[in-house]
Write a protein that holds these residues in place. Structure first.
Motif: not given
Length: 919
Positions: A224-227, A266-267, A270
């Motif tokens: 989550s949110g961490h590419r 998503d990651s 982003e």
């Protein structure tokens, strides 16, 4: 409510400036001692605005820090203490307060360094020594907890991977702990660093559903949110393994894999957007390569025979969510072009599947609809004719490849593809329908003796009938054929579809009562048959869905609407279908409800044009007598009683491609019709309508979002917003309501938006802050100049409630602004309601922000006569507001008080003070 009354404070004339700051500080100290920390903070803040001396300001900052600590606003406490320390580095009180704030913010190392400084400045101070000792031990505990987390992670994996461990509860607890740990950044990093990905991979490879679910849900937390972590995890797990898990038979495991892939997309996306803002190219290539790798495996999964039906659905849903651009503002559509190039044929393979035929792919009742939506989204994402032409050619080649040289099964797949395209990008569907021999095959297969073949052909004919281009050709060739099938077929499944085809062709006149395709009464017969099928539970749901499709067309006729709402069993059967697994019925249910509630757009014909049309003997649209408002109102009541709200709420919840933007718009239209009458709104909220309207107002077509926002406004105006939208939900309502203030909205929408925001602004400071954050105040002000008196009044009332916010009070003092002048002048207007709102705002402003009192005499020469007129008004409310304003002005500044006393004000006040009837 009545405006707050300000107790006379110290005067603030220039001559006593220094004294005032000191007095305010003393007042703040007294309030702090009395435990009124909010009022103390306000006194110190006002003193700061009057004080220039650095030493004085430092003390005030230090005192404010103490207030913020008591009010638990640790960020502001730290900022104020820091300002005091910048002025005097040896200020132990400020250092101690900052250490307390830092401790609460979790920055223990910095808190310790501030405390050590306190102890070195005052070595004998017991309080400092004690605090340092306590903080030191909590720091050690934190370190211990960190190392403890390490051992915990190992322990959890040991329990989960231990094949001999028989205690199911223990395993479940370990799995739950792992998932919870992964949700927090520190825990996620810990798992990642402790060789967690390899261990999670082992859990996936056990092929046990509960362990696979634990692994997938933990991976969601890690990605989550961490590419960078996502990239590393993808490299270690590999795209083929992830795609294989998505295709498993176990429905929950497949869904969890779908959630993980969505988070990974998503990651990675982003990362792409961030990198486009100007980092080195290497990173861009990385993310884009990973994205394409995942998508490539999803496309392969679509045509993999071993993949499960719901795995295929999940892959389609993922492609719908991640491939097309989110908004036309994004210029790069390369991902869609790449998918069309690499995978359009694979997507069409799924769309052309004929259920039950030899070697067909496993699909669910939702697969075809999802395929149509994906094709539609890809087609809409194309930007120029050349790109669209390429799409058409690929579709035509695919249809030809099946149609030519594959005998009957090939023709069936070609026709099924046409159906799928007509339901999705209908331009492409129309193009393939034009191919030589396709339409003839459809018509001849409609008469087939094999039920499965006949089904495919009749459905294709129905989808073609929708498209205006073909409708006239089909009316000429297909109507008789469909009538024959309807009358003579032995099979309900075929008859019901033939009926829908007839309904579609028969409803070409839409709501125009005088343009009927069928003989009088036959529409009613068809509708009756539809309702009968709908209620017959012996027929499978997939077939009963077509009965709703039929009603979606037949309910253009008001007689059909009236009969339908009288048939409670039919309504409830339809609502039951709307809540079922088969989501392809959503659009038909929503269309039927829009027709029954008349919530489609009505075009009022221009009277002059009507006269001309009559003169020229042209066709004039007529409204059915049973579409008059009293009939519609009665139908809405019947639907509410039958449980329409819970069905709609269930439809909105569905995370499904069938819930398209146009489908959301239809649901929003129905909701707006349901809340038209104030007495129905409580019931709509109680059954989940308020909750369902929020997502409808935030995404979808512009019309749909506006209708949902207007329904939210109606609910907010007449019910207690805190009851209608409990907890955090009330803050989500603000943005949709603010959207009603935009200039392109209608006057009624503006008015209802303002009324609803007035209600919210009166509830709490946090709501006012949310309204400010949505940049509503300039729009509210704009409407205070509106010609229409009701809109002007609503805007002024809204501003009155917003004026309780410090930021809004400051706006009234802004240089070059006419805000205050407008409020003073409106307090002297003839319209009593407007005067009440404006003078209420003045009473509030002068009480909460005394500097405004000095500004009032400067904004207009009429200020005195306006205040006197308020005091002499026959309305007691206006007199009270005027008296509060005058009292606040007397207390605020000497020169203002002198002007007031020199006028007739004193006489007026003396008379009013003796009035026994107005306490």
């Amino acid at each position: 409510g009545q405006p707050p009354v300000r107790s006379p404070g110290p005067c603030s004339t220039g001559a006593h400036r220094q004294v005032t700051a000191e007095q305010l500080r003393a007042r703040g100290n007294a309030l702090f001692q009395a435990g009124d920390h909010g009022a103390a903070l306000a006194a110190y803040t006002e003193a700061l605005s009057l004080s220039d001396a650095a030493s004085e300001r430092a003390v005030l900052h230090r005192n404010r820090a103490a207030c913020y600590l008591k009010l638990e606003d640790y960020i502001k406490a730290e900022a104020d203490a820091t300002k005091a320390i910048e002025a005097d580095g040896r200020d132990v009180k400020a250092l101690f307060r900052r250490s307390q704030a830092l401790q609460q913010l979790g920055r223990l190392d910095q808190a310790i360094s501030d405390l050590q400084r306190c102890v070195s400045l005052e070595p004998r101070n017991k309080a400092f020594q004690e605090a340092l000792r306590a903080l030191g031990s909590s720091m050690q505990e934190k370190m211990k907890a960190m190392s403890c987390t390490d051992s915990k992670v190992e322990q959890m994996f040991q329990i989960l991977l231990d094949l001999d461990e028989k205690d199911a509860d223990k395993k479940q607890k370990a799995a739950q702990n792992l998932i919870v740990l992964a949700r927090e950044e520190a825990g996620a990093e810990k798992i990642f660093q402790s060789d967690g990905v390899r261990l999670l991979m082992q859990l996936l490879d056990t092929a046990k559903a509960d362990l696979m679910l634990a692994a997938l849900r933990t991976l969601v937390g890690l990605c989550s949110g961490h590419r960078s972590r996502t990239t590393a995890i993808l490299a270690e797990l590999g795209a083929p393994r992830l795609a294989a898990v998505l295709g498993v038979e176990h429905e929950q495991v497949s869904l969890a894999a779908c959630s993980l892939l969505h988070v990974m997309f998503d990651s990675l996306k982003e990362g792409l957007q961030k990198d486009f803002r100007g980092k080195e190219d290497a990173l861009v290539l990385d993310s884009s390569r990973d994205l394409k790798l995942l998508i490539k495996h999803l496309l392969e999964l679509l045509v993999l025979e071993g993949a499960s039906a719901h795995g295929r659905d999940n892959a389609l849903n993922l492609l719908i969510k991640v491939v097309p651009r989110k908004s036309p503002k994004e210029t790069n559509n390369s991902l869609s072009l790449w998918v069309i190039d690499q995978g359009l044929k694979k997507i069409l393979e799924v769309g052309s599947t004929v259920c039950g035929s030899l070697g067909s792919l496993p699909v669910t009742e939702n697969t075809r609809m999802s395929t149509s939506v994906l094709l539609s989204k890809l087609y809409e994402d194309l930007k120029c004719d050349a790109e669209r032409e390429n799409f058409h050619h690929l579709c035509e080649d695919y249809v030809r490849s099946w149609f030519e040289g594959h005998e009957l099964p090939g023709k069936l797949r070609a026709i099924q593809t046409v159906s799928c395209l007509l339901q999705g990008p209908s331009d492409a569907g129309n193009r393939v329908l034009e191919l030589e021999g396709i339409m003839d095959s459809v018509l001849s297969l409609c008469a087939s003796v094999c039920e499965a073949h006949q089904l495919v052909a009749v459905e294709a004919l129905i989808h073609a009938a929708d498209k205006a281009k073909r409708a006239s050709f089909i009316t000429a060739n297909g109507v008789n054929l469909l009538k024959e099938i309807y009358k003579h077929s032995e099979r309900d499944s075929i008859r019901i579809r033939a009926l829908v085809g007839l309904c579609k062709l028969g409803s070409a006149g839409g709501t125009d009562f005088s343009m009927k395709q069928f003989a009088e009464g036959s529409t009613m017969k068809l509708a009756k048959q539809c309702r009968k099928w709908l209620c017959n539970e012996a027929i499978d749901a997939g077939t009963r869905r077509w009965a709703v499709e039929g009603l979606a067309y037949l309910t253009f006729d008001a007689d059909v609407k009236e009969e339908f709402v009288e048939d409670k069993a039919a309504m409830q059967a339809m609502f039951h279908l709307a809540k079922s697994e088969d989501r392809s019925v959503l659009y038909a249910v929503a269309s039927t409800l829009v027709n029954c509630t008349n919530s489609y757009d009505h075009e009022e014909p221009d009277p002059q044009m009507l006269e001309l049309a009559k003169y020229a003997k042209q066709h004039i649209p007529e409204q059915h007598p049973k579409d008059k408002p009293e009939f519609v109102k009665r139908r809405v009541r019947k639907l509410l009683t039958a449980g329409v709200v819970s069905a709609l709420a269930c439809m909105v919840k569905s995370e499904n491609p069938a819930l398209t933007s146009s489908c959301r718009e239809l649901i929003s239209r129905v909701f707006l019709a349901l809340v038209e009458e104030a007495e129905d709104r409580g019931g709509v909220v109680a059954q989940g309508g308020g909750k369902a309207l929020i997502p409808l107002s935030l995404e979808g077509t512009e019309v749909g979002q506006t209708k949902a926002a207007q329904a939210l406004a109606k609910i907010t105006i007449t019910s207690n917003p805190e009851m209608a939208f409990p907890g955090e939900r009330i803050y989500e309502v603000v943005r949709p309501l603010v959207s009603l203030l935009h200039l392109q909205r209608t006057g009624l929408e503006n008015f209802e938006g303002l009324m609803a925001l007035t209600n919210l602004a009166g509830i709490s400071e946090r709501l006012r802050q949310k309204i400010l954050k949505e940049r509503a105040v300039p729009m509210i002000e704009g409407y205070m100049f509106e010609e229409h008196e009701l809109i002007r009044l609503a805007a002024t009332e809204c501003m009155c409630n917003m004026a309780m916010s410090k930021e809004v009070q400051e706006m009234f003092l802004a240089e070059g602004s006419d805000r205050l002048k407008l409020m003073v002048l409106y307090s002297g207007e003839e319209d009593e309601k407007l005067r009440r709102a404006a003078s209420g705002t003045l009473a509030m402003l002068t009480a909460l922000h005394p500097p405004i009192c000095k500004r009032i005499p400067q904004v207009t020469v009429h200020w005195l006569e306006i205040l006197q007129a308020l005091l002499l008004s026959p309305s007691e409310e206006l007199q009270h507001r005027g008296a509060v304003v005058v009292m606040n002005m007397m207390a605020a500044a000497r020169e203002v008080a002198e002007q007031l006393v020199a006028s007739e004000m004193l006489e007026i006040l003396s008379v009013l003070a003796k009035d026994k009837d107005k306490p």
